[in-house]
Design a protein around this motif. Structure first.
Motif, PDB file in Angstrom:
ATOM      1  N   VAL A   1       0.837  -1.201   0.000  1.00  0.00           N
ATOM      2  CA  VAL A   1       0.000   0.000   0.000  1.00  0.00           C
ATOM      3  C   VAL A   1       0.878   1.260   0.000  1.00  0.00           C
ATOM      4  O   VAL A   1       0.626   2.212  -0.746  1.00  0.00           O
ATOM      5  N   GLY A   2       1.914   1.251   0.831  1.00  0.00           N
ATOM      6  CA  GLY A   2       2.794   2.415   0.920  1.00  0.00           C
ATOM      7  C   GLY A   2       3.515   2.705  -0.375  1.00  0.00           C
ATOM      8  O   GLY A   2       3.533   3.850  -0.856  1.00  0.00           O
ATOM      9  N   PHE A   3       4.106   1.688  -0.990  1.00  0.00           N
ATOM     10  CA  PHE A   3       4.826   1.875  -2.247  1.00  0.00           C
ATOM     11  C   PHE A   3       3.891   2.268  -3.383  1.00  0.00           C
ATOM     12  O   PHE A   3       4.267   3.019  -4.284  1.00  0.00           O
ATOM     13  N   SER A   4       2.675   1.744  -3.353  1.00  0.00           N
ATOM     14  CA  SER A   4       1.706   2.088  -4.398  1.00  0.00           C
ATOM     15  C   SER A   4       1.420   3.587  -4.393  1.00  0.00           C
ATOM     16  O   SER A   4       1.298   4.223  -5.444  1.00  0.00           O
ATOM     17  N   LYS A   5       1.308   4.166  -3.198  1.00  0.00           N
ATOM     18  CA  LYS A   5       1.034   5.598  -3.082  1.00  0.00           C
ATOM     19  C   LYS A   5       2.276   6.443  -3.367  1.00  0.00           C
ATOM     20  O   LYS A   5       2.194   7.491  -4.008  1.00  0.00           O
ATOM     21  N   GLN A   6       3.429   5.976  -2.910  1.00  0.00           N
ATOM     22  CA  GLN A   6       4.662   6.757  -3.055  1.00  0.00           C
ATOM     23  C   GLN A   6       5.241   6.700  -4.460  1.00  0.00           C
ATOM     24  O   GLN A   6       5.728   7.702  -4.995  1.00  0.00           O
ATOM     25  N   GLU A   7       5.194   5.531  -5.077  1.00  0.00           N
ATOM     26  CA  GLU A   7       5.889   5.301  -6.346  1.00  0.00           C
ATOM     27  C   GLU A   7       4.990   5.391  -7.572  1.00  0.00           C
ATOM     28  O   GLU A   7       5.489   5.496  -8.692  1.00  0.00           O
ATOM     29  N   SER A   8       3.667   5.321  -7.389  1.00  0.00           N
ATOM     30  CA  SER A   8       2.710   5.343  -8.516  1.00  0.00           C
ATOM     31  C   SER A   8       3.132   4.395  -9.639  1.00  0.00           C
ATOM     32  O   SER A   8       3.402   4.826 -10.767  1.00  0.00           O
ATOM     33  N   PRO A   9       3.228   3.098  -9.363  1.00  0.00           N
ATOM     34  CA  PRO A   9       3.658   2.147 -10.402  1.00  0.00           C
ATOM     35  C   PRO A   9       2.641   2.058 -11.539  1.00  0.00           C
ATOM     36  O   PRO A   9       1.470   2.393 -11.372  1.00  0.00           O
ATOM     37  N   ASP A  10       3.116   1.607 -12.693  1.00  0.00           N
ATOM     38  CA  ASP A  10       2.237   1.426 -13.847  1.00  0.00           C
ATOM     39  C   ASP A  10       1.419   0.144 -13.727  1.00  0.00           C
ATOM     40  O   ASP A  10       0.385   0.004 -14.392  1.00  0.00           O
ATOM     41  N   LEU A  11       1.877  -0.789 -12.890  1.00  0.00           N
ATOM     42  CA  LEU A  11       1.206  -2.084 -12.729  1.00  0.00           C
ATOM     43  C   LEU A  11       1.649  -2.698 -11.408  1.00  0.00           C
ATOM     44  O   LEU A  11       2.784  -2.491 -10.967  1.00  0.00           O
TER      45      LEU A  11
END
Length: 236
Positions: free
Chosen positions: A37-47
């Motif tokens: 959850v944290g990395f998804s918000k911080q890094e905005s990955p494409d997938l």
């Protein structure tokens, strides 16, 4: 392209990381739900490649959290699950996941599914404002509300048209019956999932007239056993 890999097993994380980076993707790894959850918000990955079995929270709960947050809701998710977890696959798709990979999986399947989802997202963004959609020899004229196969018009009911339009806009993506109902009728429409089977059967019968020795038009929509349906752009 940046991909977040979420799995609590280091050998699997490293295997996925190696194969994705070999194909030119940039990767980020997480070994639990909190990191995911944290990395998804911080890094905005494409997938996001999301394992369903995590130590602190299930992958399904992570999917639910991400899809409810405006910062992460539009990030496509591929679930990674065991073959026997059909119920989890259905639940994940209904929560908003875009596809799934069953364990054990080959690196070729991993790359193919990853590229397929990324292409599909790009395609859906491109066609969102178009007047027509083409899948194989099927052409859906949204503006004129007409459908043809290889330039021959076919009469479809309003519901059949809506199903075809929805699946064509999300070609090669798997949907549960309930997802299709929600898309074409709304979330509060009182209809059983069996009705979708009847509608798909009707669509296939109308496409049967275009079956040939080399290509079966009626296979345009394929059944994913225990889950739902998918429109495929390559038929045989």
């Amino acid at each position: 392209m940046k991909i977040l890999i979420v799995d609590d097993e280091e050998p699997i994380r490293e295997l996925i990381k190696y194969n994705l980076e070999k194909e030119g993707f940039h990767t980020i790894t997480a070994n639990n739900a909190a990191q995911a959850v944290g990395f998804s918000k911080q890094e905005s990955p494409d997938l996001i490649l999301l394992d369903l079995m995590l130590p602190d929270l299930s992958g399904l709960e992570v999917c639910k959290i991400l899809k409810k947050d405006s910062l992460t809701a539009k990030i496509p998710i591929i679930m990674v699950t065991a073959k026997t977890e059909v119920e989890d696959v259905v639940a994940g798709l209904e929560l908003g996941a875009d596809d799934y990979i069953t364990k054990p999986f080959s690196p070729k399947i991993l790359i193919a599914r990853t590229n397929s989802v990324l292409r599909r997202i790009k395609l859906s963004q491109t066609i969102s404002n178009q007047d027509s959609i083409c899948v194989s020899k099927l052409k859906i004229n949204i503006k004129e509300h007409e459908i043809s196969w290889d330039n021959t018009n076919i009469e479809f009911s309003a519901t059949e048209f809506a199903i075809l339009e929805f699946l064509a806009k999300n070609v090669n993506q798997v949907f549960t019956r309930q997802q299709i109902i929600n898309a074409v009728k709304g979330t509060d429409y009182p209809v059983t999932e069996r009705s979708i089977d009847v509608q798909i059967l009707g669509i296939r019968k109308k496409l049967e007239q275009f079956n040939t020795q080399n290509s079966n038009a009626s296979n345009l929509i394929c059944t994913i056993r225990g889950i739902g349906y998918r429109m495929q752009d390559k038929i045989n």
